[in-house]
Design a protein around this motif. Structure first.
Motif, PDB file in Angstrom:
ATOM      1  N   ASP A 173      49.504  31.227  52.310  1.00 15.90           N
ATOM      2  CA  ASP A 173      49.859  32.535  52.854  1.00 15.90           C
ATOM      3  C   ASP A 173      51.367  32.705  53.050  1.00 15.90           C
ATOM      4  N   THR A 174      52.136  31.695  52.672  1.00 16.25           N
ATOM      5  CA  THR A 174      53.595  31.765  52.805  1.00 16.25           C
ATOM      6  C   THR A 174      54.230  31.821  51.418  1.00 16.25           C
ATOM      7  N   ALA A 175      55.079  32.798  51.192  1.00 20.13           N
ATOM      8  CA  ALA A 175      55.752  32.929  49.901  1.00 20.13           C
ATOM      9  C   ALA A 175      56.695  31.755  49.677  1.00 20.13           C
ATOM     10  N   LYS A 176      56.737  31.276  48.440  1.00 20.51           N
ATOM     11  CA  LYS A 176      57.634  30.187  48.069  1.00 20.51           C
ATOM     12  C   LYS A 176      59.006  30.777  47.760  1.00 20.51           C
ATOM     13  N   LEU A 177      59.978  30.475  48.603  1.00 19.23           N
ATOM     14  CA  LEU A 177      61.329  31.005  48.424  1.00 19.23           C
ATOM     15  C   LEU A 177      62.298  29.914  48.007  1.00 19.23           C
ATOM     16  N   LYS A 178      63.300  30.309  47.239  1.00 23.94           N
ATOM     17  CA  LYS A 178      64.401  29.429  46.878  1.00 23.94           C
ATOM     18  C   LYS A 178      65.566  29.733  47.816  1.00 23.94           C
ATOM     19  N   PRO A 179      66.477  28.800  48.013  1.00 25.40           N
ATOM     20  CA  PRO A 179      67.624  29.078  48.900  1.00 25.40           C
ATOM     21  C   PRO A 179      68.373  30.356  48.545  1.00 25.40           C
ATOM     22  N   GLU A 180      68.447  30.666  47.255  1.00 22.42           N
ATOM     23  CA  GLU A 180      69.159  31.884  46.858  1.00 22.42           C
ATOM     24  C   GLU A 180      68.391  33.159  47.218  1.00 22.42           C
ATOM     25  N   HIS A 181      67.134  33.005  47.665  1.00 17.90           N
ATOM     26  CA  HIS A 181      66.348  34.162  48.088  1.00 17.90           C
ATOM     27  C   HIS A 181      66.577  34.537  49.546  1.00 17.90           C
ATOM     28  N   PHE A 182      67.195  33.654  50.309  1.00 19.26           N
ATOM     29  CA  PHE A 182      67.342  33.886  51.745  1.00 19.26           C
ATOM     30  C   PHE A 182      68.197  35.126  52.020  1.00 19.26           C
ATOM     31  N   ILE A 183      67.842  35.845  53.064  1.00 16.35           N
ATOM     32  CA  ILE A 183      68.635  36.998  53.485  1.00 16.35           C
ATOM     33  C   ILE A 183      70.058  36.569  53.815  1.00 16.35           C
ATOM     34  N   SER A 184      70.190  35.416  54.454  1.00 14.60           N
ATOM     35  CA  SER A 184      71.527  34.916  54.812  1.00 14.60           C
ATOM     36  C   SER A 184      72.387  34.689  53.571  1.00 14.60           C
ATOM     37  N   GLU A 185      71.766  34.283  52.472  1.00 17.14           N
ATOM     38  CA  GLU A 185      72.492  34.063  51.223  1.00 17.14           C
ATOM     39  C   GLU A 185      73.034  35.379  50.678  1.00 17.14           C
ATOM     40  N   LEU A 186      72.176  36.403  50.662  1.00 19.69           N
ATOM     41  CA  LEU A 186      72.625  37.708  50.180  1.00 19.69           C
ATOM     42  C   LEU A 186      73.703  38.283  51.097  1.00 19.69           C
ATOM     43  N   PHE A 187      73.542  38.078  52.384  1.00 17.59           N
ATOM     44  CA  PHE A 187      74.533  38.569  53.347  1.00 17.59           C
ATOM     45  C   PHE A 187      75.906  37.956  53.073  1.00 17.59           C
ATOM     46  N   SER A 188      75.923  36.668  52.750  1.00  9.99           N
ATOM     47  CA  SER A 188      77.192  35.980  52.512  1.00  9.99           C
ATOM     48  C   SER A 188      77.833  36.373  51.176  1.00  9.99           C
ATOM     49  N   ARG A 189      77.026  36.975  50.290  1.00  8.83           N
ATOM     50  CA  ARG A 189      77.533  37.317  48.956  1.00  8.83           C
ATOM     51  C   ARG A 189      77.692  38.829  48.763  1.00  8.83           C
ATOM     52  N   GLN A 190      77.597  39.579  49.840  1.00  5.74           N
ATOM     53  CA  GLN A 190      77.543  41.035  49.705  1.00  5.74           C
ATOM     54  C   GLN A 190      78.827  41.665  49.179  1.00  5.74           C
ATOM     55  N   ASN A 191      79.928  40.942  49.234  1.00  4.06           N
ATOM     56  CA  ASN A 191      81.181  41.508  48.739  1.00  4.06           C
ATOM     57  C   ASN A 191      81.427  41.221  47.259  1.00  4.06           C
ATOM     58  N   GLU A 192      80.480  40.543  46.636  1.00  3.83           N
ATOM     59  CA  GLU A 192      80.609  40.294  45.200  1.00  3.83           C
ATOM     60  C   GLU A 192      80.384  41.590  44.426  1.00  3.83           C
ATOM     61  N   SER A 193      80.973  41.648  43.233  1.00  5.03           N
ATOM     62  CA  SER A 193      80.746  42.826  42.385  1.00  5.03           C
ATOM     63  C   SER A 193      79.300  42.813  41.900  1.00  5.03           C
ATOM     64  N   ASP A 194      78.770  43.971  41.582  1.00  4.09           N
ATOM     65  CA  ASP A 194      77.381  44.115  41.139  1.00  4.09           C
ATOM     66  C   ASP A 194      76.396  43.543  42.168  1.00  4.09           C
TER      67      ASP A 194
END
Length: 400
Positions: A88-109
């Motif tokens: 019942d738990t989705a298998k996530l990769k580290p690059e899927h974490f919200i914190s990861e996207l938050f840290s990369r939000q200033n990247e282009s595209d």
């Protein structure tokens, strides 16, 4: 945190996401609904993953930055961690974490990165979390939601606005409680999409008070290893209530609904309510014309419990004659409503659902159906024939 506090927190998050949508021209339309439900599901999956991995690796529980520790795992150790997660738990990769996207939000595209992340989560978890259509196609978890923004130059900012709303909220603690908290999400969402008597695109749902009464009537003693079916499931309010009454680990859910929107909502409902094991049985399609759930011999599958609040009136003139076949003689024993010369939208399709339910019930099964008052009072026609069969077969336990 109390139940009331959590509900307010949930509503605040929904409101903030609606605000983002409105600021980018997506206020109060179907795409707004898709965005909010999918973003909330992404948030839920992240927090559920965090909660579960902290139970597996006790060292993560009190860590200041558990994500950083997980990222340092070897590939083999990370794979072992995923293997220990429940279905019942989705298998996530580290690059899927919200914190990861938050840290990369200033990247282009960034919008592309955001969408690619959602799509990769969907692909990674496709076998467990996909809904099927009656034609066999799979409907994946997520779409490229930033593409709902027509102006491509604004998509990066839109994605940033969303991710910034998610980082300041955590629902990890609620997994320790027994909250049917998706009711809050759905009811709060639906209030803006079910106005003006519903309108053409409204999604109707059964009030929880009614659903709880139906569940209480049907489940009056402990049961286990049973099947529960709704042929017009909508978002699953009836199914969730009876599943809670029986026990989520003691029943398997089956459903079918023609609405893409409802089928997606039902999937979300199952994920939030510990019924992931039943997602494979959620079918998007026309129950009356193409019933999906069948036994190996081609006959309709029989169920232990059936609940339904079917549409009462609907124009099915386009396929009415296709139903009038030898194959359906037993299923629609009382008959099929004729196509009227006028007001085809008032065709009593609920009569077909009632007959379908009677035909789909196991010998010791129980069913509860919401019907219009006219069904009880009709003195002739299909309505009366159905009631007579119920009485003669000793199927009718009562009318509320």
């Amino acid at each position: 945190m109390t139940d009331i506090d959590f509900k307010e927190k949930t509503k605040d998050l929904i409101d903030s996401l609606k605000s983002v949508c409105a600021n980018y021209g997506l206020g109060n339309d179907g795409n707004e609904f898709k965005i909010i439900t999918q973003v909330f599901l992404y948030k839920f999956m992240n927090d559920k993953f965090a909660y579960e991995v902290k139970k597996i690796d006790k060292g993560l529980k009190n860590a200041n930055n558990w994500e950083e520790i997980v990222r340092s795992y070897s590939e083999e150790d990370y794979e072992m961690l995923l293997l220990q997660l429940g279905a019942d738990t989705a298998k996530l990769k580290p690059e899927h974490f919200i914190s990861e996207l938050f840290s990369r939000q200033n990247e282009s595209d960034f919008a592309k990165l955001f969408d690619d992340t959602l799509i990769d989560i969907a692909i990674t978890n496709n076998d467990v979390f996909s809904v099927k259509t009656d034609g066999g196609a799979k409907v994946v978890l997520f779409e490229r939601i930033t593409e709902f923004i027509s102006d491509g130059s604004k998509r990066d900012d839109f994605a940033r606005a969303i991710i910034n709303k998610l980082v300041g909220v955590s629902f990890e603690h609620i997994f320790q409680e027994k909250f049917d908290f998706y009711a809050t999400i759905f009811e709060y969402l639906i209030k803006d999409y079910n106005t003006n008597s519903g309108g053409k695109y409204a999604e109707y749902f059964t009030p929880h008070a009614v659903a709880k009464i139906m569940a209480a009537i049907l489940v009056n003693k402990p049961d286990q290893d049973v099947t529960v079916y709704d042929p017009s499931a909508g978002s699953g309010t009836l199914l969730m209530n009876i599943a809670h009454a029986i026990g989520e680990d003691k029943c398997t859910i089956y459903s079918q609904d023609i609405s893409q929107k409802s089928s997606s909502l039902l999937r979300l409902n199952l994920i939030l309510n510990n019924l992931v094991h039943s997602i494979q049985n959620i079918i998007q399609g026309n129950t009356i014309l193409h019933p999906y759930h069948k036994d190996k011999d081609g006959s309709l599958e029989k169920f232990d419990y059936i609940v339904s609040n079917p549409p009462f009136k609907l124009d099915f003139s386009d396929y009415r004659d296709d139903l009038d076949s030898k194959e359906n003689n037993e299923r629609f024993f009382a008959g099929i409503p004729n196509v009227p010369n006028k007001a085809k939208e008032k065709m009593a399709i609920y009569l077909l659902f009632v007959q379908h339910i009677m035909h789909s019930l196991s010998k010791k099964g129980k069913a509860a159906i919401v019907v219009p008052t006219g069904f009880i009072t009709a003195q002739s026609g299909i309505d009366k024939k159905i009631r007579e069969r119920m009485v003669e077969s000793k199927m009718l336990a009562g009318v509320v």
